[in-house]
Design a protein around this motif. Structure first.
Motif, PDB file in Angstrom:
ATOM      1  N   ALA A 115       0.394  -1.242  -0.229  1.00  9.87           N
ATOM      2  CA  ALA A 115       0.053  -0.012   0.027  1.00  9.87           C
ATOM      3  C   ALA A 115       1.160   1.138   0.046  1.00  9.87           C
ATOM      4  O   ALA A 115       0.476   2.253  -0.600  1.00  9.87           O
ATOM      5  N   PHE A 116       2.207   1.525   0.888  1.00 10.69           N
ATOM      6  CA  PHE A 116       3.180   2.435   0.699  1.00 10.69           C
ATOM      7  C   PHE A 116       4.727   1.890  -0.008  1.00 10.69           C
ATOM      8  O   PHE A 116       4.950   1.268   0.069  1.00 10.69           O
ATOM      9  N   GLN A 117       5.405   2.375  -0.438  1.00  7.88           N
ATOM     10  CA  GLN A 117       6.352   2.096  -1.025  1.00  7.88           C
ATOM     11  C   GLN A 117       7.796   1.733   0.153  1.00  7.88           C
ATOM     12  O   GLN A 117       8.437   1.407  -0.791  1.00  7.88           O
ATOM     13  N   TYR A 118       7.118   2.034   0.819  1.00  3.45           N
ATOM     14  CA  TYR A 118       8.287   2.289   2.295  1.00  3.45           C
ATOM     15  C   TYR A 118       7.964   1.432   3.063  1.00  3.45           C
ATOM     16  O   TYR A 118       6.906   2.140   3.618  1.00  3.45           O
ATOM     17  N   LYS A 119       7.938   1.526   4.392  1.00  2.00           N
ATOM     18  CA  LYS A 119       8.184   1.030   5.886  1.00  2.00           C
ATOM     19  C   LYS A 119       7.824   2.043   6.338  1.00  2.00           C
ATOM     20  O   LYS A 119       8.300   3.389   6.008  1.00  2.00           O
ATOM     21  N   LYS A 120       6.234   1.998   6.734  1.00  2.00           N
ATOM     22  CA  LYS A 120       5.388   3.638   7.447  1.00  2.00           C
ATOM     23  C   LYS A 120       4.885   3.219   8.505  1.00  2.00           C
ATOM     24  O   LYS A 120       4.502   2.143   8.148  1.00  2.00           O
ATOM     25  N   ASN A 121       5.307   3.490   9.657  1.00  2.00           N
ATOM     26  CA  ASN A 121       3.720   3.547  10.609  1.00  2.00           C
ATOM     27  C   ASN A 121       3.517   4.185  11.361  1.00  2.00           C
ATOM     28  O   ASN A 121       2.877   5.607  10.890  1.00  2.00           O
ATOM     29  N   PHE A 122       2.222   3.886  11.309  1.00  2.00           N
ATOM     30  CA  PHE A 122       1.037   4.986  12.728  1.00  2.00           C
ATOM     31  C   PHE A 122       0.698   4.560  13.630  1.00  2.00           C
ATOM     32  O   PHE A 122       0.939   2.945  14.403  1.00  2.00           O
ATOM     33  N   THR A 123       0.648   5.956  13.942  1.00  2.00           N
ATOM     34  CA  THR A 123      -0.348   6.211  15.323  1.00  2.00           C
ATOM     35  C   THR A 123      -1.911   6.169  15.307  1.00  2.00           C
ATOM     36  O   THR A 123      -2.175   6.844  14.946  1.00  2.00           O
ATOM     37  N   ILE A 124      -2.647   5.492  16.285  1.00  2.00           N
ATOM     38  CA  ILE A 124      -3.999   5.225  16.001  1.00  2.00           C
ATOM     39  C   ILE A 124      -4.208   5.707  17.938  1.00  2.00           C
ATOM     40  O   ILE A 124      -3.942   4.967  18.278  1.00  2.00           O
ATOM     41  N   ARG A 125      -5.502   7.122  17.467  1.00  2.00           N
ATOM     42  CA  ARG A 125      -5.269   7.365  18.633  1.00  2.00           C
ATOM     43  C   ARG A 125      -6.807   8.480  18.858  1.00  2.00           C
ATOM     44  O   ARG A 125      -7.268   8.772  17.837  1.00  2.00           O
TER      45      ARG A 125
END
Length: 383
Positions: free
Chosen positions: A106-116
């Protein structure tokens, strides 16, 4: 030898006071490696020898202490967060009422998200609730690299449905709402939401696709109505030698041709452009859920179609339903006028079912016959 006289003890010495600290110390001894069994039993025996009144007082203190802890757990606000790490593989995450599924690459590189979850007493939450008529918790999804970018593939978002507001399988009064980080925020309901029972979660959900993370919440229509799809009469006229007209629209709701500000007591819907062009014809329209939420009854039929055919295309599913409508009215002749994706539904239906003989002509407005990607917003600048 003289017998030793027994010296009487003082009354205060006879009644040995119980050290309440010992009992509370019992609870600190439940570390199994350090627990002294003999001492623990001794303390319990002393507790049994207490007067009934003191026992009740002590137990009352313990219950009050436990109650204070439980109340603090229930009523003190907890602002849950969840971390989601995205690489070149499918990922899913959940937080309270919100569930995410992100497909591979879904993304071209490693990606982190925080859900709040937003604090309900915060100005941001109150502002969004007022502007967007949000219901319940609102969740913010924040990229850890602070890069706001669209995904290359659609991301599925599910939101739990409050069952006290669920009126039945034919109602579609729920949708997922998106709010941007702008000031003031851009708020919109995500198109094409789906309502179904998620067996993995054991509850009903509303699901939508998105390409961009921001803030998401649930919208509940305050005036729910039962959804109805299929071939409907738009304007009825006496029978004539001319074929009836069928309109199959795309995303343009104005395609049905009603002229604004022309409603009267005798004409509740107002004047219609198509009726002006074709004054002697009965006009039909084919209704299907393109932008609106698909109710559970519709999704059940779609899942059944998928099981029978292996196709997960809504376009093919609607083409089959439209073909069935034409076959049911085989004694009528039709001219069909289509727009946008409605053109593909009609074309697929007639190409797959050459046995349909009651369509005289088809006129198409802006048909995407060769295909066009207007779903993913990252392609907008190429159009």
């Amino acid at each position: 030898m003289a017998k030793k006289e027994k010296i009487p003890q003082k009354e205060s010495e006879k009644k040995k006071k119980f050290d309440f600290g010992k009992l509370f110390g019992i609870f600190g001894k439940f570390k199994f490696r350090k627990l002294n069994i003999k001492k623990f039993i001794s303390d319990l025996k002393e507790f049994k020898q207490l007067e009934k009144k003191k026992k009740l007082m002590l137990l009352g203190m313990i219950l009050l202490f436990v109650l204070i802890i439980l109340l603090s757990i229930i009523f003190i606000p907890r602002f849950t967060t969840s971390k989601l790490k995205i690489e070149n593989e499918a990922k899913s995450a959940s937080i309270s009422n919100l569930f995410l599924y992100i497909p591979p690459d879904a993304f071209q590189y490693k990606k982190n998200f925080t859900i709040r979850a937003l604090k309900e007493n915060s100005a941001v939450y109150q502002n969004l609730k007022t502007l967007g008529n949000f219901y319940g918790p609102i969740y913010e999804i924040i990229p850890d690299d602070n890069k706001e970018e669209s995904s290359l593939k659609p991301i599925k978002i599910k939101y739990k449905i409050p069952m006290n507001l669920y009126y039945g399988d034919n109602f579609n009064n729920f949708s997922i709402v998106y709010a941007s980080d702008d000031d003031p925020p851009i708020i919109k309901k995500l198109s094409g939401c789906e309502i179904f029972k998620d067996e993995s979660l054991g509850t009903y959900v509303v699901q939508a696709n998105t390409f961009h993370f921001s803030k998401f919440g649930l919208y509940v229509d305050p005036t729910p109505k039962e959804a109805s799809f299929g071939l409907k009469t738009l304007i009825e006229k006496p029978s004539s030698l001319e074929p009836d007209l069928i309109l199959v629209q795309g995303i343009d709701n104005n395609f049905l041709g009603f002229v604004p500000n022309t409603q009267t007591i005798n004409n509740l819907y107002g004047e219609n452009v198509w009726s002006l062009y074709f004054p002697n014809r009965t006009i039909w329209y084919y209704k299907y859920p393109l932008l609106e939420t698909k109710p559970k009854s519709y999704m059940d039929a779609f899942f059944g179609y998928f099981i029978r055919t292996g196709s997960n295309s809504y376009l093919e599913f609607e083409a089959e339903r439209f073909a069935l409508e034409l076959k049911t009215k085989h004694n009528k002749q039709f001219d069909i006028i289509t727009q946008g994706i409605g053109s593909l539904i009609v074309r697929y239906a007639l190409e797959k079912h050459p046995e349909i003989k009651n369509v005289r002509s088809i006129s198409m407005f802006s048909p995407p016959n060769k295909g066009i990607n207007t779903v993913n917003p990252i392609y907008y600048n190429y159009i």
